[in-house]
Design an enzyme around this catalytic site. Sequence first.
Site, PDB file in Angstrom:
ATOM      1  N   GLU A 105       0.858  -1.186   0.000  1.00 51.61           N
ATOM      2  CA  GLU A 105       0.000   0.000   0.000  1.00 51.61           C
ATOM      3  C   GLU A 105       0.895   1.237   0.000  1.00 51.61           C
ATOM      4  O   GLU A 105       1.840   1.338   0.799  1.00 51.61           O
ATOM      5  CB  GLU A 105      -0.879   0.029   1.264  1.00 51.61           C
ATOM      6  CG  GLU A 105      -2.010  -0.978   1.252  1.00 51.61           C
ATOM      7  CD  GLU A 105      -3.236  -0.515   0.461  1.00 51.61           C
ATOM      8  OE1 GLU A 105      -3.241   0.633  -0.045  1.00 51.61           O
ATOM      9  OE2 GLU A 105      -4.187  -1.322   0.358  1.00 51.61           O
ATOM     10  N   HIS A 179      -3.629  -3.024  -8.395  1.00 49.10           N
ATOM     11  CA  HIS A 179      -4.966  -3.489  -7.989  1.00 49.10           C
ATOM     12  C   HIS A 179      -5.945  -3.263  -9.138  1.00 49.10           C
ATOM     13  O   HIS A 179      -6.882  -4.052  -9.346  1.00 49.10           O
ATOM     14  CB  HIS A 179      -5.413  -2.711  -6.733  1.00 49.10           C
ATOM     15  CG  HIS A 179      -6.388  -3.452  -5.874  1.00 49.10           C
ATOM     16  ND1 HIS A 179      -6.940  -2.909  -4.750  1.00 49.10           N
ATOM     17  CD2 HIS A 179      -6.916  -4.695  -5.991  1.00 49.10           C
ATOM     18  CE1 HIS A 179      -7.774  -3.789  -4.205  1.00 49.10           C
ATOM     19  NE2 HIS A 179      -7.773  -4.883  -4.940  1.00 49.10           N
ATOM     20  N   ASP A 189      -6.667   1.826  -8.099  1.00 50.66           N
ATOM     21  CA  ASP A 189      -5.314   2.020  -7.569  1.00 50.66           C
ATOM     22  C   ASP A 189      -4.315   1.018  -8.163  1.00 50.66           C
ATOM     23  O   ASP A 189      -4.709  -0.106  -8.455  1.00 50.66           O
ATOM     24  CB  ASP A 189      -5.333   1.917  -6.035  1.00 50.66           C
ATOM     25  CG  ASP A 189      -5.846   0.562  -5.518  1.00 50.66           C
ATOM     26  OD1 ASP A 189      -6.855   0.063  -6.058  1.00 50.66           O
ATOM     27  OD2 ASP A 189      -5.230   0.011  -4.588  1.00 50.66           O
TER      28      ASP A 189
END
Length: 280
Positions: A105, A179, A189
């Site tokens: 992330e 993603h 994203d």
Amino acid sequence: MVYAIKNGILTDSNNPVRQIRSKNTGGAFPTPPKIVVIHFTAGGSAASSANWFASKDNTNSSAHVVIDRDGTIIQCVNFGEVAWHAGKSTWRDIVGLNRHSIGIEIANWGALRGGANGWSNAAGQRIDNVVMAVHRNGNPDGSRTPIGWEAYPEAQFEATVALVRALRAVYPIAEIVGHDDIAPVRKSDPGPAFDMVRFRQRVLGGRDDDGPNTGVIRSPGGLNLRSGPGTNNAVVQLLADGTKVLPIGANGSWLEVTVLDAAGKPSKTGWVHGHYVDLD
Ligand SMILES: [Zn+2]
């Protein structure tokens, strides 16, 4: 930064990396992870996202790490365990990427909101570091014209490169996807502000024997890039002396190449006379 991974734990130049552990894991990977999935957090600091993964109010999401805008990494899940970052997802013959991938992330707001005073995030704060782009799958609001996306600072991008290189030293990572590649209808994203082409090149080109075979144009007056192998083919572009290219094919003494721009990003493809290309 020199990242290394031992027993699934990240260190930076032998120093511990901050750990904010999430309990949202699926246990040990059934087989070693061979894919890296890149995400944005759609949020503020890396710590705020890591704290959310660790929160007892959150029982269904996590990622292995969160990378802050200044490149600082926080680890949330051991790299040897399944994290819950991908959701319903498909890539090639794999259904459900969580059990096969490392989830990274990146702290980034993603798509921004336009207004008279520029671009702002979901919290209404103005964001000045903006890339104008259309998401290839369509923007989250369904539009297909350029909108503002928060840019990824270079320090953050480089930390991500260094991390994935360290992962490749330990796990059989063969592919890096977004993603938005594995859940294109639901997710946007890391989005168009993340230069995935350059990222893959930086990571996979990290080892000399594993990187792309590159060449450099050596011609003081420049060299014509042509539409085919031979001087009877149209000139596409005049390539300056020193331009970098990736050879992708050959025909006699002519080379088919992909031209790299100043940032090392692939641009045009065409043919040049091989005599003027210095191959490494
Ligand atoms: Zn995501």
